[in-house]
Design an enzyme around this catalytic site. Structure first.
Site, PDB file in Angstrom:
ATOM      1  N   LYS A 133       0.849  -1.195   0.000  1.00  0.00           N
ATOM      2  CA  LYS A 133       0.000   0.000   0.000  1.00  0.00           C
ATOM      3  C   LYS A 133       0.885   1.245   0.000  1.00  0.00           C
ATOM      4  O   LYS A 133       1.787   1.376   0.834  1.00  0.00           O
ATOM      5  CB  LYS A 133      -0.887  -0.038   1.245  1.00  0.00           C
ATOM      6  CG  LYS A 133      -2.152   0.772   1.159  1.00  0.00           C
ATOM      7  CD  LYS A 133      -3.000   0.480   2.394  1.00  0.00           C
ATOM      8  CE  LYS A 133      -4.301   1.213   2.369  1.00  0.00           C
ATOM      9  NZ  LYS A 133      -5.014   1.080   3.650  1.00  0.00           N
TER      10      LYS A 133
HETATM   11  C1  E4P Z   1      -8.402   2.103   3.586  1.00  0.00           C
HETATM   12  O1  E4P Z   1      -7.597   1.320   3.154  1.00  0.00           O
HETATM   13  C2  E4P Z   1      -8.243   2.797   4.870  1.00  0.00           C
HETATM   14  O2  E4P Z   1      -7.548   1.948   5.744  1.00  0.00           O
HETATM   15  C3  E4P Z   1      -9.552   3.113   5.542  1.00  0.00           C
HETATM   16  O3  E4P Z   1     -10.677   2.742   4.770  1.00  0.00           O
HETATM   17  C4  E4P Z   1      -9.625   4.477   6.128  1.00  0.00           C
HETATM   18  O4  E4P Z   1     -10.865   4.649   6.762  1.00  0.00           O
HETATM   19  P1  E4P Z   1     -11.152   5.830   7.797  1.00  0.00           P
HETATM   20  O5  E4P Z   1     -11.337   7.090   7.028  1.00  0.00           O
HETATM   21  O6  E4P Z   1     -12.412   5.406   8.484  1.00  0.00           O
HETATM   22  O7  E4P Z   1      -9.968   5.883   8.707  1.00  0.00           O
END
Ligand code: E4P
Length: 216
Positions: free
Chosen positions: A83
């Site tokens: 990522k």
């Molecule tokens: C995606 O990969 C992120 O980890 C996640 O969806 C972020 O979500 P949040 O905005 O609730 O922290």
């Protein structure tokens, strides 16, 4: 639409995986912080109980170091998906790691043009954050629709991974628009199964069954 679970909590992942509800896992540095264990251990444990891709995020901000970290993470297990943040360096690292055959997830996407760049860099997944856009009064779901249209226009293979999902409606609308994947927190994923009429109907059926005096 595939479901990924957005957590680093191994107990949640095990339970949802056993129920056949999830096709992969996404983590981020904030989720790793909450899990409060070394990241490499957490990712290794998650990969053991997950067949699908497990997103593990780099912490570096320059391309060379992102590539190095990405390779360390990818060496943990075959199903690690690296990522990377949606920055110029992140895109450079994405191109490099994708060309080497790694799975990549370009994260922190907040505009359709950013998503277009992630696709051009060869990302396996791009993660547009719906909830965080809604938080600032920008329609996060419109972003999913725009990206879907752009990717279909040009036949990009990059999968749209709808992220920062907060509600059942986010899941429903992302599926209607045609997001390839939704990454959903465990509590939201569990809440998808609930409907008051299911509970009420089951209660009636069980009461009537009891009255028959039968067993199966
Ligand atoms: C995606 O990969 C992120 O980890 C996640 O969806 C972020 O979500 P949040 O905005 O609730 O922290």
């Amino acid at each position: 639409m595939k479901f990924f679970v957005d957590t680093a909590d191994i107990a949640d992942i095990k339970e949802l995986s056993e129920a056949g509800l999830i096709d992969g896992v996404t983590t981020n540095p904030s989720l790793i912080m909450k899990a409060n264990r070394p990241m490499t251990e957490i990712i290794a444990d998650i990969c053991k109980v997950t067949d699908g891709p497990v997103s593990a995020e780099v912490a570096a901000t320059d391309a060379a170091e992102m590539i190095r970290e990405g390779k360390v993470l990818a060496a943990i297990a075959d199903n690690v998906c690296i990522k990377l943040p949606l920055t110029l360096d992140g895109l450079k690292a994405c191109k490099h790691l994708t060309d080497e055959g790694h799975q990549t997830n370009v994260t922190l996407c907040f505009s359709a043009t950013q998503a277009l760049l992630a696709a051009k860099a060869g990302a396996t997944y791009v993660s547009p954050f719906i909830g965080r856009l809604d938080d600032i009064n920008i329609d996060g779901m419109q972003l999913i629709a725009d990206i879907r249209r752009i990717f279909d226009n040009y036949e990009f293979d990059t999968q749209i991974l709808a992220a920062s999902i907060r509600t059942l409606n986010h899941v429903r609308e992302a599926a209607l628009i045609g997001a390839d994947v939704a990454t959903v927190p465990p509590a939201t994923l569990r809440s998808l199964v609930k409907h008051p009429l299911t509970d009420k109907g089951l209660e009636t059926f069980l009461a009537d069954w009891k009255k028959t005096g039968q067993t199966i």
